[in-house]
Design a protein around this motif. Structure first.
Motif, PDB file in Angstrom:
ATOM      1  N   HIS A  12       0.825  -1.211   0.000  1.00  0.00           N
ATOM      2  CA  HIS A  12       0.000   0.000   0.000  1.00  0.00           C
ATOM      3  C   HIS A  12       0.857   1.258   0.000  1.00  0.00           C
ATOM      4  CE1 HIS A  12      -3.577  -2.426   0.742  1.00  0.00           C
ATOM      5  NE2 HIS A  12      -2.771  -3.154   1.485  1.00  0.00           N
ATOM      6  N   SER A  13       0.384   2.265  -0.722  1.00  0.00           N
ATOM      7  CA  SER A  13       1.095   3.535  -0.831  1.00  0.00           C
ATOM      8  C   SER A  13       0.294   4.647  -0.159  1.00  0.00           C
ATOM      9  CB  SER A  13       1.308   3.876  -2.310  1.00  0.00           C
ATOM     10  OG  SER A  13       0.115   4.376  -2.897  1.00  0.00           O
ATOM     11  N   THR A  14       0.795   5.869  -0.321  1.00  0.00           N
ATOM     12  CA  THR A  14       0.092   7.039   0.210  1.00  0.00           C
ATOM     13  C   THR A  14      -1.245   7.274  -0.481  1.00  0.00           C
ATOM     14  OG1 THR A  14       1.468   8.349  -1.316  1.00  0.00           O
ATOM     15  CG2 THR A  14       2.146   8.276   0.995  1.00  0.00           C
ATOM     16  N   SER A  21       5.389   6.774  -0.988  1.00  0.00           N
ATOM     17  CA  SER A  21       4.871   7.018  -2.337  1.00  0.00           C
ATOM     18  C   SER A  21       5.065   5.776  -3.203  1.00  0.00           C
ATOM     19  CB  SER A  21       5.631   8.184  -2.968  1.00  0.00           C
ATOM     20  OG  SER A  21       6.980   7.800  -3.209  1.00  0.00           O
ATOM     21  N   PRO A  22       4.359   5.671  -4.329  1.00  0.00           N
ATOM     22  CA  PRO A  22       4.617   4.552  -5.247  1.00  0.00           C
ATOM     23  C   PRO A  22       6.073   4.467  -5.666  1.00  0.00           C
ATOM     24  CG  PRO A  22       2.574   5.657  -5.842  1.00  0.00           C
ATOM     25  CD  PRO A  22       3.209   6.496  -4.776  1.00  0.00           C
ATOM     26  N   GLU A  23       6.714   5.621  -5.869  1.00  0.00           N
ATOM     27  CA  GLU A  23       8.112   5.619  -6.285  1.00  0.00           C
ATOM     28  C   GLU A  23       9.016   5.043  -5.195  1.00  0.00           C
ATOM     29  OE1 GLU A  23       5.860   8.597  -8.615  1.00  0.00           O
ATOM     30  OE2 GLU A  23       6.036   8.199  -6.467  1.00  0.00           O
ATOM     31  N   ALA A  24       8.763   5.434  -3.946  1.00  0.00           N
ATOM     32  CA  ALA A  24       9.576   4.922  -2.840  1.00  0.00           C
ATOM     33  C   ALA A  24       9.346   3.428  -2.638  1.00  0.00           C
ATOM     34  CB  ALA A  24       9.259   5.686  -1.561  1.00  0.00           C
ATOM     35  N   LEU A  25       8.120   2.966  -2.846  1.00  0.00           N
ATOM     36  CA  LEU A  25       7.833   1.536  -2.718  1.00  0.00           C
ATOM     37  C   LEU A  25       8.555   0.736  -3.798  1.00  0.00           C
ATOM     38  CD1 LEU A  25       4.008   1.580  -1.956  1.00  0.00           C
ATOM     39  CD2 LEU A  25       5.825   0.885  -0.383  1.00  0.00           C
ATOM     40  N   ALA A  26       8.531   1.243  -5.026  1.00  0.00           N
ATOM     41  CA  ALA A  26       9.214   0.538  -6.113  1.00  0.00           C
ATOM     42  C   ALA A  26      10.711   0.418  -5.821  1.00  0.00           C
ATOM     43  CB  ALA A  26       8.988   1.263  -7.435  1.00  0.00           C
ATOM     44  N   ASP A  43      -9.240  -0.021  -2.469  1.00  0.00           N
ATOM     45  CA  ASP A  43     -10.374   0.562  -3.201  1.00  0.00           C
ATOM     46  C   ASP A  43      -9.963   1.744  -4.079  1.00  0.00           C
ATOM     47  OD1 ASP A  43     -12.127  -1.195  -1.726  1.00  0.00           O
ATOM     48  OD2 ASP A  43     -11.911   0.159  -0.029  1.00  0.00           O
ATOM     49  N   GLU A  44      -8.733   1.732  -4.568  1.00  0.00           N
ATOM     50  CA  GLU A  44      -8.205   2.890  -5.287  1.00  0.00           C
ATOM     51  C   GLU A  44      -7.134   2.457  -6.289  1.00  0.00           C
ATOM     52  OE1 GLU A  44      -8.107   5.751  -6.895  1.00  0.00           O
ATOM     53  OE2 GLU A  44      -8.777   6.749  -5.042  1.00  0.00           O
ATOM     54  N   VAL A  45      -7.217   3.001  -7.512  1.00  0.00           N
ATOM     55  CA  VAL A  45      -6.228   2.679  -8.546  1.00  0.00           C
ATOM     56  C   VAL A  45      -5.488   3.925  -9.038  1.00  0.00           C
ATOM     57  CG1 VAL A  45      -7.414   0.587  -9.320  1.00  0.00           C
ATOM     58  CG2 VAL A  45      -8.023   2.796 -10.358  1.00  0.00           C
ATOM     59  N   SER A  46      -5.663   5.054  -8.371  1.00  0.00           N
ATOM     60  CA  SER A  46      -5.075   6.304  -8.839  1.00  0.00           C
ATOM     61  C   SER A  46      -3.555   6.317  -8.780  1.00  0.00           C
ATOM     62  CB  SER A  46      -5.620   7.492  -8.033  1.00  0.00           C
ATOM     63  OG  SER A  46      -7.000   7.654  -8.254  1.00  0.00           O
ATOM     64  N   GLY A  47      -2.969   5.450  -7.963  1.00  0.00           N
ATOM     65  CA  GLY A  47      -1.517   5.417  -7.868  1.00  0.00           C
ATOM     66  C   GLY A  47      -0.841   4.542  -8.903  1.00  0.00           C
ATOM     67  N   LEU A  48      -1.612   3.862  -9.743  1.00  0.00           N
ATOM     68  CA  LEU A  48      -1.011   2.861 -10.622  1.00  0.00           C
ATOM     69  C   LEU A  48      -0.243   3.458 -11.798  1.00  0.00           C
ATOM     70  CD1 LEU A  48      -3.726   0.043 -10.617  1.00  0.00           C
ATOM     71  CD2 LEU A  48      -1.593   0.187  -9.308  1.00  0.00           C
ATOM     72  N   ASP A  49      -0.625   4.620 -12.285  1.00  0.00           N
ATOM     73  CA  ASP A  49       0.167   5.251 -13.340  1.00  0.00           C
ATOM     74  C   ASP A  49       1.588   5.518 -12.833  1.00  0.00           C
ATOM     75  OD1 ASP A  49      -1.753   5.295 -15.368  1.00  0.00           O
ATOM     76  OD2 ASP A  49      -2.606   7.190 -14.671  1.00  0.00           O
ATOM     77  N   LEU A  60      11.826  -3.225 -12.592  1.00  0.00           N
ATOM     78  CA  LEU A  60      10.949  -4.221 -11.982  1.00  0.00           C
ATOM     79  C   LEU A  60       9.835  -4.617 -12.935  1.00  0.00           C
ATOM     80  CD1 LEU A  60      10.188  -2.957  -8.333  1.00  0.00           C
ATOM     81  CD2 LEU A  60      11.094  -5.197  -8.948  1.00  0.00           C
ATOM     82  N   ALA A  61       9.533  -5.898 -13.022  1.00  0.00           N
ATOM     83  CA  ALA A  61       8.296  -6.328 -13.671  1.00  0.00           C
ATOM     84  C   ALA A  61       7.133  -5.928 -12.775  1.00  0.00           C
ATOM     85  CB  ALA A  61       8.306  -7.831 -13.894  1.00  0.00           C
ATOM     86  N   PHE A  62       6.004  -5.546 -13.383  1.00  0.00           N
ATOM     87  CA  PHE A  62       4.916  -4.921 -12.629  1.00  0.00           C
ATOM     88  C   PHE A  62       3.562  -5.494 -13.039  1.00  0.00           C
ATOM     89  CE2 PHE A  62       1.736  -1.459 -12.238  1.00  0.00           C
ATOM     90  CZ  PHE A  62       1.845  -1.199 -10.874  1.00  0.00           C
ATOM     91  N   LEU A  63       2.692  -5.658 -12.040  1.00  0.00           N
ATOM     92  CA  LEU A  63       1.292  -5.999 -12.260  1.00  0.00           C
ATOM     93  C   LEU A  63       0.417  -4.932 -11.622  1.00  0.00           C
ATOM     94  CD1 LEU A  63       1.109  -9.849 -11.598  1.00  0.00           C
ATOM     95  CD2 LEU A  63       0.320  -8.689 -13.684  1.00  0.00           C
ATOM     96  N   SER A  64      -0.619  -4.511 -12.321  1.00  0.00           N
ATOM     97  CA  SER A  64      -1.590  -3.620 -11.698  1.00  0.00           C
ATOM     98  C   SER A  64      -2.272  -4.359 -10.554  1.00  0.00           C
ATOM     99  CB  SER A  64      -2.633  -3.174 -12.723  1.00  0.00           C
ATOM    100  OG  SER A  64      -3.289  -4.300 -13.289  1.00  0.00           O
ATOM    101  N   GLY A  65      -2.693  -3.598  -9.538  1.00  0.00           N
ATOM    102  CA  GLY A  65      -3.331  -4.233  -8.390  1.00  0.00           C
ATOM    103  C   GLY A  65      -4.272  -3.297  -7.657  1.00  0.00           C
TER     104      GLY A  65
END
Length: 298
Positions: A12-14, A21-26, A43-49, A60-65
């Motif tokens: 989970h991200s911010t 953040s997504p960047e820090a998690l990656a 319940d949120e996909v706004s961070g996936l971009d 990293l290989a990536f899957l949407s989630g």
């Protein structure tokens, strides 16, 4: 992809209740040896971009989630979706409806806490999220730790945020059938998250797994930061008995809170079918970040 892969498909991200953040998690995932990563905010996909771009930058290989909150009987269950089109209108509309009750629930939680002398909880919790649509018990827990009402989030939940305590307010989430269908119709695969955490009896758990499969669900988390080691084999057997793919993820939220970090989980038990094999065509590889749209996984 091989069976023995350091895949982490739950964090989970911010954008929901994580602190990075997504960047820090990656970056954290890559530094700890993760080879395939998914961001699964509540319940949120706004961070996936941002997450997909960060994964490509980190190699990293990536899957949407996503992790969808579901009401199953009297129990809140979480369903992880993987490998879907996160711009799919039906999925996004369903998630928006699921998020819709969070702000009112949070205000009722704050009112309950105020009755026992804890003021300003709503505003305090909101400082950790910034968006009322995504406010959760985790944000209240961080506020109560910050203000030294409790020593840690676990103590907050025990004393204030579970059923029968001052800050507990139930919420009706999405229906199991709807959550699975949103994911499947968006081309993804639905997974029951950390099933041991729900403390269901044998009959209730069988009903959950059976209904989930009837609705089109195809996976279950076997190795997760929310399971004890002896439970890995239990859910590996259940995955095989229901014909489910097995998933793996640490459920990371924060460096200071999460008991399990990226790269710390053991591999999936032998004899299960890894979920990433079913999603091979949906994985975003650093050399090919835009694979062609695909139909639902069968």
């Amino acid at each position: 992809m091989p069976d023995m892969l350091n895949a982490d498909l739950h964090c989970h991200s911010t954008f929901s209740d994580g602190t990075l953040s997504p960047e820090a998690l990656a970056q954290r995932a890559r530094e700890r040896g993760v080879q395939l990563w998914a961001l699964t905010d509540h319940d949120e996909v706004s961070g996936l971009d941002r997450a997909s771009a960060a994964a490509a930058q980190q190699g990293l290989a990536f899957l949407s989630g996503v992790e969808v909150s579901v009401s199953f009987g009297e129990t809140t269950v979480h369903i992880v979706g993987l490998g879907f089109d996160w711009h799919h209108a039906g999925l996004r509309e369903g998630l928006a409806r699921t998020r819709g009750g969070r702000e009112q629930r949070a205000r009722e939680m704050a009112a309950g806490l105020e009755k026992v002398g804890i003021g300003g909880a709503y505003e305090g919790a909101l400082r950790y999220v910034g968006n009322p649509d995504l406010i959760s018990r985790t944000h209240f827990a961080r506020f109560l730790v910050e203000t030294r009402v409790c020593r840690d989030p676990a103590e907050v939940f025990r004393h204030y945020l579970v059923e029968g305590k001052p800050g507990f307010v139930p919420h009706r989430w999405a229906r199991l059938q709807d959550a699975v269908q949103w994911i499947v119709q968006a081309g993804g695969l639905a997974v029951i998250a950390h099933p041991a955490r729900y403390h269901l009896n044998g009959g209730e758990e069988h009903a959950l797994f059976s209904s989930f499969k009837d609705y089109g669900g195809q996976g279950v988390e076997v190795v997760t930061g929310s399971h004890f080691p002896h439970e890995y084999a239990i859910y590996a057997d259940l995955a095989n008995s229901f014909g489910f793919y097995a998933s793996r993820g640490c459920d990371f939220h924060s460096p200071g809170e999460s008991g399990t970090d990226f790269g710390a989980l053991p591999p999936l038990p032998h004899g299960v079918a890894p979920v990433w094999q079913a999603l091979e065509g949906r994985i975003l590889h650093p050399t090919n970040p835009n694979p062609p749209p695909q139909a639902a996984v069968h």
